[in-house]
Design a protein around this motif. Structure first.
Motif, PDB file in Angstrom:
ATOM      1  N   ARG A  23      55.622 -21.858 -20.511  1.00  0.00           N
ATOM      2  CA  ARG A  23      55.637 -21.348 -19.129  1.00  0.00           C
ATOM      3  C   ARG A  23      56.724 -22.042 -18.304  1.00  0.00           C
ATOM      4  N   GLU A  24      56.825 -23.366 -18.447  1.00  0.00           N
ATOM      5  CA  GLU A  24      57.837 -24.132 -17.706  1.00  0.00           C
ATOM      6  C   GLU A  24      59.254 -23.683 -18.057  1.00  0.00           C
ATOM      7  N   PHE A  25      59.495 -23.310 -19.320  1.00  0.00           N
ATOM      8  CA  PHE A  25      60.820 -22.894 -19.764  1.00  0.00           C
ATOM      9  C   PHE A  25      61.051 -21.396 -19.618  1.00  0.00           C
ATOM     10  N   GLY A  26      60.033 -20.642 -19.184  1.00  0.00           N
ATOM     11  CA  GLY A  26      60.175 -19.199 -19.035  1.00  0.00           C
ATOM     12  C   GLY A  26      60.135 -18.444 -20.355  1.00  0.00           C
ATOM     13  N   ILE A  27      59.443 -19.004 -21.335  1.00  0.00           N
ATOM     14  CA  ILE A  27      59.354 -18.397 -22.667  1.00  0.00           C
ATOM     15  C   ILE A  27      58.063 -17.594 -22.779  1.00  0.00           C
ATOM     16  N   GLU A  28      58.186 -16.344 -23.211  1.00  0.00           N
ATOM     17  CA  GLU A  28      57.014 -15.533 -23.538  1.00  0.00           C
ATOM     18  C   GLU A  28      56.814 -15.606 -25.042  1.00  0.00           C
ATOM     19  N   ALA A  29      55.569 -15.733 -25.477  1.00  0.00           N
ATOM     20  CA  ALA A  29      55.309 -15.917 -26.910  1.00  0.00           C
ATOM     21  C   ALA A  29      53.883 -15.525 -27.248  1.00  0.00           C
ATOM     22  N   ARG A  30      53.647 -15.322 -28.525  1.00  0.00           N
ATOM     23  CA  ARG A  30      52.292 -15.204 -29.071  1.00  0.00           C
ATOM     24  C   ARG A  30      52.106 -16.413 -29.971  1.00  0.00           C
ATOM     25  N   ILE A  31      51.064 -17.162 -29.697  1.00  0.00           N
ATOM     26  CA  ILE A  31      50.780 -18.376 -30.468  1.00  0.00           C
ATOM     27  C   ILE A  31      49.481 -18.147 -31.226  1.00  0.00           C
ATOM     28  N   PHE A  32      49.513 -18.356 -32.526  1.00  0.00           N
ATOM     29  CA  PHE A  32      48.334 -18.142 -33.361  1.00  0.00           C
ATOM     30  C   PHE A  32      47.901 -19.444 -34.013  1.00  0.00           C
ATOM     31  N   SER A  33      46.616 -19.682 -34.030  1.00  0.00           N
ATOM     32  CA  SER A  33      46.040 -20.731 -34.848  1.00  0.00           C
ATOM     33  C   SER A  33      45.348 -20.000 -35.995  1.00  0.00           C
ATOM     34  N   VAL A  34      45.819 -20.218 -37.202  1.00  0.00           N
ATOM     35  CA  VAL A  34      45.284 -19.478 -38.342  1.00  0.00           C
ATOM     36  C   VAL A  34      44.787 -20.436 -39.416  1.00  0.00           C
ATOM     37  N   ASP A  35      43.826 -19.975 -40.154  1.00  0.00           N
ATOM     38  CA  ASP A  35      43.276 -20.753 -41.259  1.00  0.00           C
ATOM     39  C   ASP A  35      43.756 -20.126 -42.553  1.00  0.00           C
ATOM     40  N   GLY A  36      44.273 -20.914 -43.457  1.00  0.00           N
ATOM     41  CA  GLY A  36      44.623 -20.374 -44.759  1.00  0.00           C
ATOM     42  C   GLY A  36      46.016 -20.659 -45.266  1.00  0.00           C
ATOM     43  N   PRO A  37      47.089 -20.437 -44.463  1.00  0.00           N
ATOM     44  CA  PRO A  37      48.435 -20.615 -45.014  1.00  0.00           C
ATOM     45  C   PRO A  37      48.705 -22.043 -45.445  1.00  0.00           C
ATOM     46  N   GLN A  38      49.487 -22.173 -46.498  1.00  0.00           N
ATOM     47  CA  GLN A  38      49.889 -23.487 -46.981  1.00  0.00           C
ATOM     48  C   GLN A  38      51.344 -23.439 -47.377  1.00  0.00           C
ATOM     49  N   MET A  39      52.067 -24.498 -47.034  1.00  0.00           N
ATOM     50  CA  MET A  39      53.449 -24.613 -47.471  1.00  0.00           C
ATOM     51  C   MET A  39      53.447 -25.072 -48.922  1.00  0.00           C
ATOM     52  N   ILE A  40      54.231 -24.382 -49.727  1.00  0.00           N
ATOM     53  CA  ILE A  40      54.405 -24.752 -51.128  1.00  0.00           C
ATOM     54  C   ILE A  40      55.855 -25.216 -51.258  1.00  0.00           C
ATOM     55  N   GLY A  41      56.048 -26.513 -51.295  1.00  0.00           N
ATOM     56  CA  GLY A  41      57.410 -27.054 -51.318  1.00  0.00           C
ATOM     57  C   GLY A  41      58.128 -26.743 -50.015  1.00  0.00           C
ATOM     58  N   GLU A  76      41.533 -29.947 -37.996  1.00  0.00           N
ATOM     59  CA  GLU A  76      42.707 -29.087 -37.856  1.00  0.00           C
ATOM     60  C   GLU A  76      42.567 -28.172 -36.650  1.00  0.00           C
ATOM     61  N   ALA A  77      41.417 -27.563 -36.482  1.00  0.00           N
ATOM     62  CA  ALA A  77      41.202 -26.644 -35.360  1.00  0.00           C
ATOM     63  C   ALA A  77      41.312 -27.378 -34.030  1.00  0.00           C
ATOM     64  N   SER A 110      60.254 -23.880 -49.789  1.00  0.00           N
ATOM     65  CA  SER A 110      60.748 -22.504 -49.744  1.00  0.00           C
ATOM     66  C   SER A 110      59.681 -21.422 -49.827  1.00  0.00           C
ATOM     67  N   HIS A 111      58.417 -21.790 -49.966  1.00  0.00           N
ATOM     68  CA  HIS A 111      57.370 -20.780 -50.107  1.00  0.00           C
ATOM     69  C   HIS A 111      56.201 -21.061 -49.169  1.00  0.00           C
ATOM     70  N   LEU A 112      55.686 -19.994 -48.613  1.00  0.00           N
ATOM     71  CA  LEU A 112      54.512 -20.079 -47.758  1.00  0.00           C
ATOM     72  C   LEU A 112      53.453 -19.162 -48.336  1.00  0.00           C
ATOM     73  N   GLU A 113      52.298 -19.717 -48.675  1.00  0.00           N
ATOM     74  CA  GLU A 113      51.187 -18.927 -49.179  1.00  0.00           C
ATOM     75  C   GLU A 113      50.346 -18.503 -47.975  1.00  0.00           C
ATOM     76  N   ILE A 114      50.043 -17.190 -47.853  1.00  0.00           N
ATOM     77  CA  ILE A 114      49.452 -16.688 -46.612  1.00  0.00           C
ATOM     78  C   ILE A 114      48.176 -15.870 -46.799  1.00  0.00           C
ATOM     79  N   PRO A 115      47.053 -16.479 -47.080  1.00  0.00           N
ATOM     80  CA  PRO A 115      45.782 -15.788 -46.894  1.00  0.00           C
ATOM     81  C   PRO A 115      45.310 -16.117 -45.481  1.00  0.00           C
ATOM     82  N   LEU A 116      45.389 -15.163 -44.545  1.00  0.00           N
ATOM     83  CA  LEU A 116      45.165 -15.449 -43.124  1.00  0.00           C
ATOM     84  C   LEU A 116      43.763 -15.157 -42.630  1.00  0.00           C
ATOM     85  N   GLN A 117      43.285 -16.045 -41.789  1.00  0.00           N
ATOM     86  CA  GLN A 117      42.111 -15.796 -40.964  1.00  0.00           C
ATOM     87  C   GLN A 117      42.457 -16.384 -39.604  1.00  0.00           C
ATOM     88  N   VAL A 118      42.646 -15.526 -38.607  1.00  0.00           N
ATOM     89  CA  VAL A 118      43.057 -15.980 -37.280  1.00  0.00           C
ATOM     90  C   VAL A 118      41.885 -16.677 -36.598  1.00  0.00           C
TER      91      VAL A 118
END
Length: 85
Positions: A48-66, A32-33, A68-76
């Protein structure tokens, strides 16, 4: 905000690394990493090509539940800021 869940990281790493790499999954290689790191690099380049500024995170822990729900124990694992100029 976008949430992207890579659902076949192990298969992607196996294809890229071959049989030997497949045996290292979970022992030496965090699939995954590795896939997330490659995606971040491509996203940064495209943003950069599209001129978009952003913060991108790779995190360990979140899981989609179905759908409509996101479970979020985060470790960046990694953070990258994309700035223009």
């Amino acid at each position: 905000m976008l949430v992207i869940e890579v659902t076949n990281a192990r298969e992607v790493v196996r294809q890229r690394m071959g049989p030997l790499g497949g045996r290292l999954l979970g022992k030496v290689v965090d699939a995954e990493a590795q896939v997330e790191k490659a995606l971040i690099q491509e996203l940064e380049k495209s943003f950069r090509e599209f001129g978009i500024e952003a913060r991108i995170f790779s995190v360990d822990g979140p899981q989609m539940i179905g759908r409509s729900h996101l479970e979020i124990p985060l470790q960046v694992r990694e953070e990258r800021q994309v700035r223009l100029g």
